[in-house]
Enzyme design. Structure first.
Site, PDB file in Angstrom:
ATOM      1  N   ASP A  67      72.178  13.615  92.633  1.00  0.00           N
ATOM      2  CA  ASP A  67      70.983  14.330  92.215  1.00  0.00           C
ATOM      3  C   ASP A  67      71.197  15.059  90.892  1.00  0.00           C
ATOM      4  O   ASP A  67      72.317  15.188  90.408  1.00  0.00           O
ATOM      5  CB  ASP A  67      70.534  15.320  93.301  1.00  0.00           C
ATOM      6  CG  ASP A  67      71.706  16.030  93.978  1.00  0.00           C
ATOM      7  OD1 ASP A  67      72.698  16.329  93.281  1.00  0.00           O
ATOM      8  OD2 ASP A  67      71.629  16.291  95.186  1.00  0.00           O
ATOM      9  N   ASN A 137      70.163  23.195 106.191  1.00  0.00           N
ATOM     10  CA  ASN A 137      68.989  22.632 106.875  1.00  0.00           C
ATOM     11  C   ASN A 137      69.128  21.136 107.142  1.00  0.00           C
ATOM     12  O   ASN A 137      68.170  20.482 107.525  1.00  0.00           O
ATOM     13  CB  ASN A 137      67.716  22.908 106.068  1.00  0.00           C
ATOM     14  CG  ASN A 137      67.733  22.262 104.691  1.00  0.00           C
ATOM     15  OD1 ASN A 137      68.663  21.531 104.342  1.00  0.00           O
ATOM     16  ND2 ASN A 137      66.705  22.528 103.894  1.00  0.00           N
ATOM     17  N   HIS A 139      69.982  18.782 104.880  1.00  0.00           N
ATOM     18  CA  HIS A 139      69.665  17.860 103.787  1.00  0.00           C
ATOM     19  C   HIS A 139      70.921  17.193 103.244  1.00  0.00           C
ATOM     20  O   HIS A 139      72.013  17.750 103.286  1.00  0.00           O
ATOM     21  CB  HIS A 139      68.866  18.547 102.676  1.00  0.00           C
ATOM     22  CG  HIS A 139      69.639  19.468 101.782  1.00  0.00           C
ATOM     23  ND1 HIS A 139      69.246  20.755 101.530  1.00  0.00           N
ATOM     24  CD2 HIS A 139      70.766  19.289 101.050  1.00  0.00           C
ATOM     25  CE1 HIS A 139      70.088  21.328 100.690  1.00  0.00           C
ATOM     26  NE2 HIS A 139      71.029  20.454 100.389  1.00  0.00           N
ATOM     27  N   GLU A 144      65.198  16.829 101.496  1.00  0.00           N
ATOM     28  CA  GLU A 144      64.921  17.951 102.370  1.00  0.00           C
ATOM     29  C   GLU A 144      64.315  17.472 103.694  1.00  0.00           C
ATOM     30  O   GLU A 144      63.878  16.317 103.811  1.00  0.00           O
ATOM     31  CB  GLU A 144      63.950  18.908 101.674  1.00  0.00           C
ATOM     32  CG  GLU A 144      64.454  19.478 100.355  1.00  0.00           C
ATOM     33  CD  GLU A 144      65.477  20.597 100.526  1.00  0.00           C
ATOM     34  OE1 GLU A 144      66.156  20.656 101.562  1.00  0.00           O
ATOM     35  OE2 GLU A 144      65.607  21.403  99.580  1.00  0.00           O
TER      36      GLU A 144
END
Length: 268
Positions: A67, A137, A139, A144
């Site tokens: 990313d 979370n 990811h 996400e």
């Protein structure tokens, strides 16, 4: 999915380095998928040390990062290009023209940029080994919760939790990005091997959902349950909510015997 539990974060990094080093020695023109964030830093330090000792060359390696922040200059200290240069690229013999990130500058169409990144990966022959961290979370990359499990490289809006988690890296006078370009979950799943590193108590719930929870877009990393060659490297804190530690240890011992006879990688 192979789960390996170590005493501490340093052992996780050392184990991950063995996987990367072994693959590059077996296949010098390896295509690596690389991750940023705090967890891989110790891995990159191990790899740099091995290179400086003369034990590892990146001369023929290509890399694709997971990313990059949207509309950030490569020279910006907060860019992931800068991160990779600081922790790996500037300290080994990799040809930096063979290192790629899913960039999207001002005025560029993120959808077109995502497709172009997918094409670059395809032209390189696909990713041999993808390094992953995991968000609290669940990811992976910047995929996400609610991300499509078959998604490809694209632009994503970051959750408030991710922005908060990353805010420690930005000073008060810096503008923190709220969007990023990321490999998709489908892109990650195309990798021949996946190596996920997780350390620390704050990752324990995400690890539990990844390894033992249902396959769900609410925990994107849970898709690794469907990957043929996914290896999860954990310290005891990150593994603290998992049951069956003894079974994981037993399985690791048996795999070490197979690896000693046949090697870590079976399809190169």
């Amino acid at each position: 999915m192979q789960v390996i539990i170590y005493d501490d974060a340093q052992q996780v990094a050392q184990s991950a380095a063995v996987w990367v080093k072994t693959l590059i020695q077996q296949k010098p023109d390896t295509v690596l998928g690389l991750a940023t964030g705090s967890t891989p830093i110790s891995l990159y330090k191990e790899l740099v040390d091995e290179h400086k000792k003369g034990n590892l060359s990146f001369a023929n390696v290509k890399s694709f990062n997971l990313d990059e922040y949207h509309q950030i200059e490569e020279t910006n200290p907060q860019s992931y290009r800068s991160f990779m240069k600081q922790h790996l690229f500037d300290h080994v013999d990799i040809d930096q023209s063979n290192t790629y990130l899913p960039t999207c500058a001002i005025g560029e169409n993120p959808r077109a940029q995502g497709l172009a990144y997918e094409e670059k990966i395809k032209q390189a022959g696909g990713i041999d080994l993808q390094i992953l961290g995991i968000g609290a979370n669940g990811h992976i990359g910047f995929n996400e919760p609610t991300s499509s499990l078959v998604s490809r490289t694209r632009i994503k809006t970051l959750t408030e939790q991710t922005i908060t988690d990353n805010s420690r890296l930005f000073s008060a006078d810096e503008e923190q990005p709220t969007m990023a370009m990321t490999m998709g979950i489908g892109t990650i799943m195309d990798s021949r091997y996946v190596l996920l590193m997780a350390t620390g108590k704050n990752k324990a719930k995400a690890v539990l959902d990844t390894v033992a929870g249902p396959l769900s877009a609410m925990c994107p990393a849970s898709v690794l349950q469907m990957h043929e060659n996914a290896v999860i490297l954990l310290d005891k804190e990150a593994a603290s909510e998992l049951a069956d530690h003894e079974y994981f240890q037993w399985t690791d011992e048996q795999n070490k015997k197979l690896n000693a006879e046949f090697g870590l990688f079976h399809n190169f």
